[in-house]
Design a protein around this motif. Structure first.
Motif, PDB file in Angstrom:
ATOM      1  N   VAL A   1       9.740  -3.462  -1.147  1.00 29.24           N
ATOM      2  CA  VAL A   1       9.091  -3.579  -2.455  1.00 29.24           C
ATOM      3  C   VAL A   1       9.309  -2.289  -3.233  1.00 29.24           C
ATOM      4  O   VAL A   1       9.399  -1.201  -2.654  1.00 29.24           O
ATOM      5  N   PHE A   2       9.420  -2.439  -4.551  1.00 29.96           N
ATOM      6  CA  PHE A   2       9.677  -1.311  -5.438  1.00 29.96           C
ATOM      7  C   PHE A   2       8.679  -1.343  -6.590  1.00 29.96           C
ATOM      8  O   PHE A   2       8.574  -2.368  -7.283  1.00 29.96           O
ATOM      9  N   ARG A   3       7.953  -0.278  -6.781  1.00 35.79           N
ATOM     10  CA  ARG A   3       6.964  -0.230  -7.856  1.00 35.79           C
ATOM     11  C   ARG A   3       7.691  -0.080  -9.190  1.00 35.79           C
ATOM     12  O   ARG A   3       8.402   0.896  -9.408  1.00 35.79           O
ATOM     13  N   VAL A   4       7.517  -1.050 -10.081  1.00 33.82           N
ATOM     14  CA  VAL A   4       8.252  -1.069 -11.344  1.00 33.82           C
ATOM     15  C   VAL A   4       7.982   0.186 -12.160  1.00 33.82           C
ATOM     16  O   VAL A   4       8.907   0.779 -12.742  1.00 33.82           O
ATOM     17  N   ASP A   5       6.717   0.636 -12.207  1.00 33.04           N
ATOM     18  CA  ASP A   5       6.415   1.777 -13.077  1.00 33.04           C
ATOM     19  C   ASP A   5       6.934   3.107 -12.537  1.00 33.04           C
ATOM     20  O   ASP A   5       6.758   4.144 -13.165  1.00 33.04           O
ATOM     21  N   ALA A   6       7.611   3.067 -11.380  1.00 32.45           N
ATOM     22  CA  ALA A   6       8.350   4.250 -10.935  1.00 32.45           C
ATOM     23  C   ALA A   6       9.664   4.372 -11.692  1.00 32.45           C
ATOM     24  O   ALA A   6      10.330   5.413 -11.643  1.00 32.45           O
TER      25      ALA A   6
ATOM     26  N   GLU B   1       0.827  -1.201   0.000  1.00 34.99           N
ATOM     27  CA  GLU B   1       0.000   0.000   0.000  1.00 34.99           C
ATOM     28  C   GLU B   1       0.864   1.255   0.000  1.00 34.99           C
ATOM     29  O   GLU B   1       0.583   2.224  -0.720  1.00 34.99           O
ATOM     30  N   LYS B   2       1.938   1.260   0.795  1.00 35.54           N
ATOM     31  CA  LYS B   2       2.836   2.405   0.831  1.00 35.54           C
ATOM     32  C   LYS B   2       3.477   2.634  -0.536  1.00 35.54           C
ATOM     33  O   LYS B   2       3.591   3.769  -1.017  1.00 35.54           O
ATOM     34  N   ALA B   3       3.914   1.536  -1.154  1.00 34.11           N
ATOM     35  CA  ALA B   3       4.589   1.654  -2.444  1.00 34.11           C
ATOM     36  C   ALA B   3       3.662   2.143  -3.551  1.00 34.11           C
ATOM     37  O   ALA B   3       4.115   2.777  -4.512  1.00 34.11           O
ATOM     38  N   GLN B   4       2.383   1.866  -3.433  1.00 35.82           N
ATOM     39  CA  GLN B   4       1.445   2.352  -4.444  1.00 35.82           C
ATOM     40  C   GLN B   4       1.469   3.872  -4.527  1.00 35.82           C
ATOM     41  O   GLN B   4       1.320   4.447  -5.607  1.00 35.82           O
ATOM     42  N   SER B   5       1.675   4.530  -3.395  1.00 35.42           N
ATOM     43  CA  SER B   5       1.660   5.994  -3.398  1.00 35.42           C
ATOM     44  C   SER B   5       3.048   6.614  -3.418  1.00 35.42           C
ATOM     45  O   SER B   5       3.223   7.728  -3.921  1.00 35.42           O
ATOM     46  N   THR B   6       4.049   5.914  -2.894  1.00 36.04           N
ATOM     47  CA  THR B   6       5.391   6.511  -2.809  1.00 36.04           C
ATOM     48  C   THR B   6       6.402   5.905  -3.770  1.00 36.04           C
ATOM     49  O   THR B   6       7.484   6.462  -3.961  1.00 36.04           O
ATOM     50  N   GLY B   7       6.102   4.741  -4.341  1.00 32.41           N
ATOM     51  CA  GLY B   7       7.047   4.070  -5.225  1.00 32.41           C
ATOM     52  C   GLY B   7       7.824   2.966  -4.550  1.00 32.41           C
ATOM     53  O   GLY B   7       8.344   2.075  -5.214  1.00 32.41           O
TER      54      GLY B   7
END
Length: 352
Positions: free
Chosen positions: A270-275, A100-106
């Protein structure tokens, strides 16, 4: 024992855990992860663990219904005290929160301490991959008894200290690594004991530091070796880093707690790929890379190249179709627990 359907193993696991004091929700989570390990072909982390968890519940080393406390938090990070609860429950919940954090911060990261055994790390890193993120996780046994000797030593000073990374792809199955930094997971030694099998050379030394293929020697003062064989200093170095991330960064420390209480410490990120890049482009290129590797001509005696995680994906398909093998020793322990908690008739434990 004949092979047993995964649904039946889930039913048995849930019933035994609830009879021992776990809530229905806790039992379902533990059963899901344990049978998931069986499906992936990693029986050392499967239903064979249920009697151990019940023993730890009886000893107060796992506390059903334990609080899940956020000790410290930022927009991207969390520190979680699981208060000796089920590791599967605490870690799955933590993974959901950092996703959830990564969805908003990357990106998102967490440390977790004072929890029970967490099982296969890829159970959690693949959750990130399914959400379009890269997942990384390390774990150790906190200050529980050690089983791995540092490179060049003959006394256990480290845990098996696994590491897992999973990435999104367009492949049929998830692409991930999930490996102990020791020559083998301790659970594989226990599995060999249960099945009356020898272990490969290079896994264990006895209490005098001599190589052995007898799995009993690990419990008689021996030790597992770091991964790498003659180059075991590489596995030892990885293990030290995992211990720092999962033991010292979490606040568990190192060495052995006098009570011998098992308490996994974990670091996950975790790291959001689309960042970084468009997700679908990344997924496509990871798949192309895997297929490029699989196209390598096979070496002599090899059946060909697999991408990391492919063997588990194939095993899951086969075991969902054909059932899961359970060794007699494990079935007998499960049956004894069913009789103890007077649920054997309802589970039909007299026959597989």
């Amino acid at each position: 024992m004949p092979n047993i359907a995964v649904e039946r193993l889930i039913e048995i696991s849930e019933a035994l855990l609830q009879a021992a004091g776990a809530s229905a929700e806790e039992a379902a989570t533990v059963a899901k992860h344990c049978t998931g390990a069986n499906l992936a072909g990693h029986d050392s982390h499967g239903i064979i663990q249920i009697p151990t968890y019940i023993d730890r519940m009886d000893a107060g080393h796992i506390v059903p219904g334990a609080a899940w406390d956020v000790v410290q938090e930022t927009s991207t990070t969390m520190v979680i005290d699981a208060n000796w609860g089920f590791g599967y429950v605490a870690t799955e919940r933590a993974m959901h929160r950092i996703l959830e954090k990564a969805q908003s911060t990357g990106l998102g990261a967490a440390t977790i301490f004072r929890q029970g055994h967490v099982g296969r790390l890829s159970s959690y890193t693949t959750m990130a991959a399914e959400a379009g993120m890269i997942g990384l996780m390390t774990a150790d046994s906190g200050r529980a008894p050690k089983v791995v000797a540092p490179f060049g030593g003959r006394e256990a000073r480290l845990g098996t200290n696994p590491i897992s990374v999973a990435v999104p792809s367009d492949l049929d199955g998830p692409l991930f690594i999930d490996m102990a930094t020791s020559s083998a997971a301790a659970g594989k030694i226990n599995l060999a004991l249960a099945r009356g099998q020898a272990i490969p050379e290079g896994w264990v030394i006895d209490r005098e530091g001599r190589p052995t293929t007898d799995p009993r020697q690990l419990r008689e003062g021996g030790a597992l070796l770091p991964v790498g064989g003659t180059e075991g200093y590489k596995g030892y170095g990885l293990s030290v880093i995992v211990e720092i991330l999962s033991g010292i960064l979490t606040g568990l420390g190192f060495g052995v707690e006098p009570t011998g209480k098992h308490n996994d410490g974990c670091f996950m990120a975790v790291f959001r790929v689309d960042a970084f890049r468009p997700l679908e482009t990344f997924r496509k290129e990871v798949g192309e890379f895997a297929r490029y590797l699989k196209a390598t001509p096979p070496a002599e005696g090899s059946s060909g190249v697999l991408y990391p995680g492919e063997i588990e994906h194939a095993a899951e398909g086969e075991r969902r179709r054909d059932g899961i093998p359970v060794e007699d020793a494990t079935w007998q322990k499960l049956s004894a627990l069913a009789a103890r908690y007077r649920v054997a008739d309802g589970l039909g434990m007299d026959a597989a």
